[in-house]
Design a protein around this motif. Sequence first.
Motif, short mmCIF file in Angstrom:
data_model
loop_
_atom_site.label_atom_id
_atom_site.label_comp_id
_atom_site.label_asym_id
_atom_site.label_seq_id
_atom_site.Cartn_x
_atom_site.Cartn_y
_atom_site.Cartn_z
N ILE A 1 0.23 9.70 -5.48
CA ILE A 1 0.43 11.13 -5.19
C ILE A 1 1.38 11.76 -6.20
CG2 ILE A 1 1.42 12.72 -3.52
CD1 ILE A 1 0.35 10.98 -1.31
N THR B 1 0.82 -1.21 0.00
CA THR B 1 0.00 0.00 0.00
C THR B 1 0.85 1.27 0.00
OG1 THR B 1 -1.74 -1.19 1.20
CG2 THR B 1 -1.85 1.22 1.20
N TYR C 1 0.53 4.21 -2.75
CA TYR C 1 0.04 5.52 -2.32
C TYR C 1 1.00 6.64 -2.75
CZ TYR C 1 -1.25 9.33 0.83
OH TYR C 1 -1.59 10.55 1.34
#
Length: 375
Positions: A92, A84, A88
Amino acid sequence: MLTTPISARELSRGMLDVLIRAGLIAILAVVCFRIFYPFGSLLVWSLILAITLYPLHLRLRKRLGNKDGLTATLIVLVTLIILTIPMYLLGIALVDSIGNAMEMAKSGSIRIPPPAESVAGWPLVGGRVYAFWLQASTDLTGLIQRITPQLKGVGAALLEGATSVGAGLLIFIFALILSGIFMAYGEEARHSAVRITSRLFGPEAGPHVAELCAATIRAVAQGVVGIAFIQMLLIGVAFVVKGIPGAGLLALAVLLLGIMQLPATLITIPVIIWVFASEGFTVAAIVFAIYTFIAGLADNVLKPLLLGRGVDVPMPVVLIGALGGMVTGGVIGLFIGPVVLAVGYQLFWRWIDEQPQAEAPVAAPVDEPVEPKQP
């Protein structure tokens, strides 16, 4: 003992019963397959992950008081966290990059430097690249308007690819959770696999086939992911040292290409061209190009060393199964192909070795000469 002859009526009734039973079994098999089909990919991935992670589960279980459920839950949670966080950060970075590009495009502050004269001298593509680059540096708006129809197709393809990647990521997450359940009942699952293979291939070959399937899946998983990770490190370090923009994203792309069994040169060659175009043929650029190009081909050396380890099958069989399975069945075929080919290889040679030996011909008795009687 006399036997009663079977009448034609009884024979036809028996044939009708067999046909009805066979038809019902076929209908049941088709219905079960249609119910199972939507979840087939998820369950196959779950089995692959469970088989790959089960040796780690066995090592951790001894330190956690032989608690299978706790051990499997811990492995799943740690793996989810490891997956994860990079995803993530990647999301971004992509959103920021797209936002910055849109702001620069709206403000008109994008400035592309003109190409060097040496670009026109590149073999085969030098003239086209020079003309395209020159127009981009002098009339970017006109160039964008000219290639807008092609950009629409590229955008649709990128959107479709992003959608499929997102769906695949969700399937992988659910498969990881299900693999934890399989690991929690690992011993029962192993006994079930041995019973199934024993029923299919016989009580002698069944356990060996089950172990062969598990070892092949682990070898492919560790070999493919391990090789892709090593290649990502080799290329990523060079990108970071050279100061390539977006070095982290490019290294992650190398990792994904390695897992999908695509060549890393799809990333390294464009980067090498960009370095030569921006810096020229300096010593540093030439050294970077040579190192990066060789690192992009490192998987050709590492595959023979790592892919077939721990499998009682020659490495070329595993490699051909992985490549052929990838072509025919995608990423799942990357694991299923070597398993099928390895099992077929073992069964073929078992059939060859178990052929009946020809009996040696028995020599005919030779009559001994009869000595004449003495008078």
